[in-house]
Design an enzyme around this catalytic site. Structure first.
Site, PDB file in Angstrom:
ATOM      1  N   TYR A 278       9.130  -3.952 -11.722  1.00 13.36           N
ATOM      2  CA  TYR A 278       8.470  -5.141 -12.260  1.00 13.36           C
ATOM      3  C   TYR A 278       8.168  -5.111 -13.751  1.00 13.36           C
ATOM      4  O   TYR A 278       7.803  -6.140 -14.318  1.00 13.36           O
ATOM      5  CB  TYR A 278       7.193  -5.413 -11.460  1.00 13.36           C
ATOM      6  CG  TYR A 278       7.513  -5.753 -10.024  1.00 13.36           C
ATOM      7  CD1 TYR A 278       8.064  -6.982  -9.696  1.00 13.36           C
ATOM      8  CD2 TYR A 278       7.314  -4.831  -9.002  1.00 13.36           C
ATOM      9  CE1 TYR A 278       8.392  -7.302  -8.387  1.00 13.36           C
ATOM     10  CE2 TYR A 278       7.637  -5.131  -7.688  1.00 13.36           C
ATOM     11  CZ  TYR A 278       8.180  -6.364  -7.388  1.00 13.36           C
ATOM     12  OH  TYR A 278       8.505  -6.667  -6.091  1.00 13.36           O
TER      13      TYR A 278
ATOM     14  N   PHE B 282      -2.146  -6.027  -2.062  1.00 10.13           N
ATOM     15  CA  PHE B 282      -1.628  -7.273  -1.463  1.00 10.13           C
ATOM     16  C   PHE B 282      -0.122  -7.322  -1.598  1.00 10.13           C
ATOM     17  O   PHE B 282       0.490  -8.341  -1.461  1.00 10.13           O
ATOM     18  CB  PHE B 282      -2.285  -8.496  -2.117  1.00 10.13           C
ATOM     19  CG  PHE B 282      -2.252  -8.501  -3.629  1.00 10.13           C
ATOM     20  CD1 PHE B 282      -1.217  -9.077  -4.315  1.00 10.13           C
ATOM     21  CD2 PHE B 282      -3.263  -7.876  -4.344  1.00 10.13           C
ATOM     22  CE1 PHE B 282      -1.195  -9.069  -5.697  1.00 10.13           C
ATOM     23  CE2 PHE B 282      -3.267  -7.878  -5.725  1.00 10.13           C
ATOM     24  CZ  PHE B 282      -2.218  -8.469  -6.400  1.00 10.13           C
TER      25      PHE B 282
END
Length: 430
Positions: free
Chosen positions: A145, A430
Site C-alpha cells: 500500500y 479492520f
C-alpha cells in the site's frame, strides 16, 4: 477493464427468505477465499452480514465472465473492496471522520490485470471528493500500500508476561476490580472504549466485531460463540466502570499455563495497573499473552522486574493516506509553536505540493506556499501519513533517506512540532 464488471452496493438480506441476498453471499464467499477463512455456516454468515450492516460498510465487487465449467460461479466476485466511516482521534481528543478501507482481495487467477489499482485509485479520488482528510487501512501484507500513498502511522506489540510467583508491582494498585459476565460488556465496552479513544492519538471507533469478541459471542476462528471467554471490570472512585479485560484460558496443553487476552481497554492509568494485577493473580496460570499492546505501554515500568514483560513481535497497525494536506494538518493539534515548510510528492496527484505550517502552540494554519519559498523538508505523501499521529520521527526518516532535510536542523524542528505528547495507539484492526 472491458472483461470485468464493477458493482457498488451495501450488504443486505433477501426480504423473502431472510437470508443474505445473492450479491452479499457471493461477496463474502470471495473474501473468505481471499483471507483463507473457513466457509461460513448459514448462522455465521448471517451474523457476519449483520455486523457489516451495523458498521455501515460499503461494498465493491468485481465480476468476470465465467468461461469454464466447474469453476467458481460467476456470482462470486474475482476481486472485492469495502470502505466505511469511523471517527479517528487525531490528537488531543479531536475526533475527525476517517475513510476506512477494508476487505481488499483479488483472486490469484486475476492478478496483474490492474484490478487493485483501479479499485484503490477510484476509491481514494472519491473519498477526497467527499471531503475526507485522510483514508486508513490495516494491511495483511506490508509491501502493497505504500505505492498508493499509505504510510504506517501506528504500531502494536505482541507481548508475553511472566506472572509466576514473584510478580510484583512497584506501587500497590487500587484493586477495584471485579469479574463480570462477558455479556455485561455489550453495553459497557463501547462506552469505556469511547472514553479511552479520546485519550489516545490514532485511536478510532471500533467495529461490531470487537464487541462480539469481548462478550464471547464470536470466536473469529470458528465464526461461532466462544463459551470460554471470561471478563473483569475496573471501577473508579465513584463506582463507574473505566476499564475492562476479556480473556480465556489457552488450555491445559499449553505450557506454561497461559491466559490469552482478547481485549484490554483502560481509560486511566489506575485501571490499567489494577487490571494487570488482577490478571497476574489468576490461579493455575503463570503467563499472560496479549497481541495488541501499545508501543509505549507502561507495563514494564509498573513491575519490580521489568524482564517479566517480553515483546515477542512488533507489527504495523494503522496505515494513513493523506487526501487533503490542509484539512488533515489543521484538524490535529500542534503543541509546539513554529513554522515548517514541506514539499510533498504524491504520485497519484491527490495531495502533493508545497505547504507552510504555522503553529501557535495549539492550532496550525496550513497554506499553499509558492515555489519561491524554500522547503525545509521534502517527503512523499506516505511519509506524511507516518508523521501524522506523531508516531514516526522525522529525524529517523531523514537518516533512512525517506525524508530530505533541505535546511539543517529542520528534521529536529519537525520532530518537535509533530509530537502529540503520547505515542499513537489504536487497539483496532479492520
Amino acid at each position: 477493464m472491458t472483461n470485468y464488471r464493477f458493482e457498488n452496493f451495501k450488504p443486505a438480506f433477501d426480504e423473502s427468505t431472510g437470508a443474505p441476498d445473492e450479491r452479499t453471499q457471493g461477496y463474502f464467499a470471495s473474501t473468505s477465499v481471499g483471507f483463507h477463512d473457513a466457509r461460513s455456516t448459514d448462522d455465521a454468515l448471517k451474523n457476519r452480514v449483520e455486523r457489516a450492516i451495523a458498521d455501515g460498510r460499503n461494498l465493491t465487487a468485481v465480476y468476470a465472465k465465467q468461461e469454464y465449467e466447474h469453476a467458481l460461479d460467476a456470482s462470486v466476485p474475482v476481486a472485492t473492496f469495502a470502505w466505511f466511516e469511523k471517527l479517528v482521534n487525531v490528537g488531543g481528543g479531536r475526533l475527525v471522520p476517517g475513510h476506512l478501507i477494508t476487505w481488499v482481495t483479488v483472486r490469484p487467477t486475476h492478478r496483474r490485470r490492474g484490478l487493485l489499482r483501479s479499485l484503490m485509485t477510484t476509491d481514494l479520488a472519491e473519498a477526497k471528493a467527499a471531503g475526507y482528510p485522510f483514508a486508513a487501512l490495516t494491511a495483511t501484507e506490508g509491501g502493497i500500500y505504500s505505492r498508493f500513498g499509505f504510510g504506517v502511522a501506528t504500531w502494536a506489540h505482541s507481548i508475553e508476561v511472566d506472572t509466576s510467583p514473584g510478580f510484583k508491582m512497584v506501587h500497590e494498585p487500587d484493586r477495584r476490580v471485579e469479574m463480570c459476565l462477558p455479556s455485561e460488556l455489550r453495553e459497557l465496552a463501547p462506552k469505556i472504549y469511547g472514553e479511552f479513544m479520546r485519550t489516545s492519538p490514532g485511536a478510532m471507533e471500533r467495529q461490531q466485531t470487537y464487541i462480539e469478541r469481548a462478550t464471547g459471542d464470536l470466536n473469529t476462528d470458528t465464526g461461532e460463540a466462544d463459551r470460554g471467554v471470561r471478563a473483569a471490570l475496573h471501577f473508579d472512585e465513584q463506582g463507574e466502570a473505566d476499564g475492562y479485560v476479556s480473556y480465556k484460558f489457552a488450555g491445559w496443553s499449553k505450557n506454561p499455563p497461559t491466559i490469552e487476552l482478547i481485549d484490554f481497554v483502560a481509560v486511566t492509568d489506575a485501571a490499567y495497573a489494577s487490571l494487570w494485577s488482577f490478571l497476574a493473580a489468576i490461579d493455575l496460570t503463570t503467563r499472560v499473552t496479549f497481541g495488541e499492546s501499545a508501543e509505549d505501554s507502561p507495563l514494564p515500568w509498573l513491575l519490580t522486574d521489568s524482564r517479566r514483560v517480553r515483546t515477542v513481535s512488533t507489527e504495523d497497525n494503522i496505515w494513513i493516506r493523506i487526501l487533503d494536506v490542509k484539512a488533515a494538518l489543521e484538524a490535529r493539534p500542534w503543541y509546539v509553536p513554529g513554522t515548517l515548510v514541506l514539499e510533498i510528492d504524491d504520485s497519484l496527484d491527490l495531495a502533493g505540493g508545497r505547504y507552510t505550517i504555522t503553529s501557535d502552540g495549539e492550532n496550525a494554519v496550513v497554506e499553499t506556499a509558492p515555489d519561491s519559498t524554500p522547503a525545509d523538508l521534502s517527503l512523499g505523501i506516505a511519509e506524511l501519513g507516518s508523521l501524522y499521529f506523531g508516531g514516526a520521527d522525522p529525524v529517523i526518516l531523514a537518516r533512512a533517506g525517506r525524508i530530505d532535510e533541505n535546511v539543517p536542523g529542520a528534521a529536529v524542528r519537525a520532530s518537535s512540532m509533530f509530537n502529540l505528547g503520547r505515542m499513537p495507539y489504536s487497539p483496532n484492526g479492520f
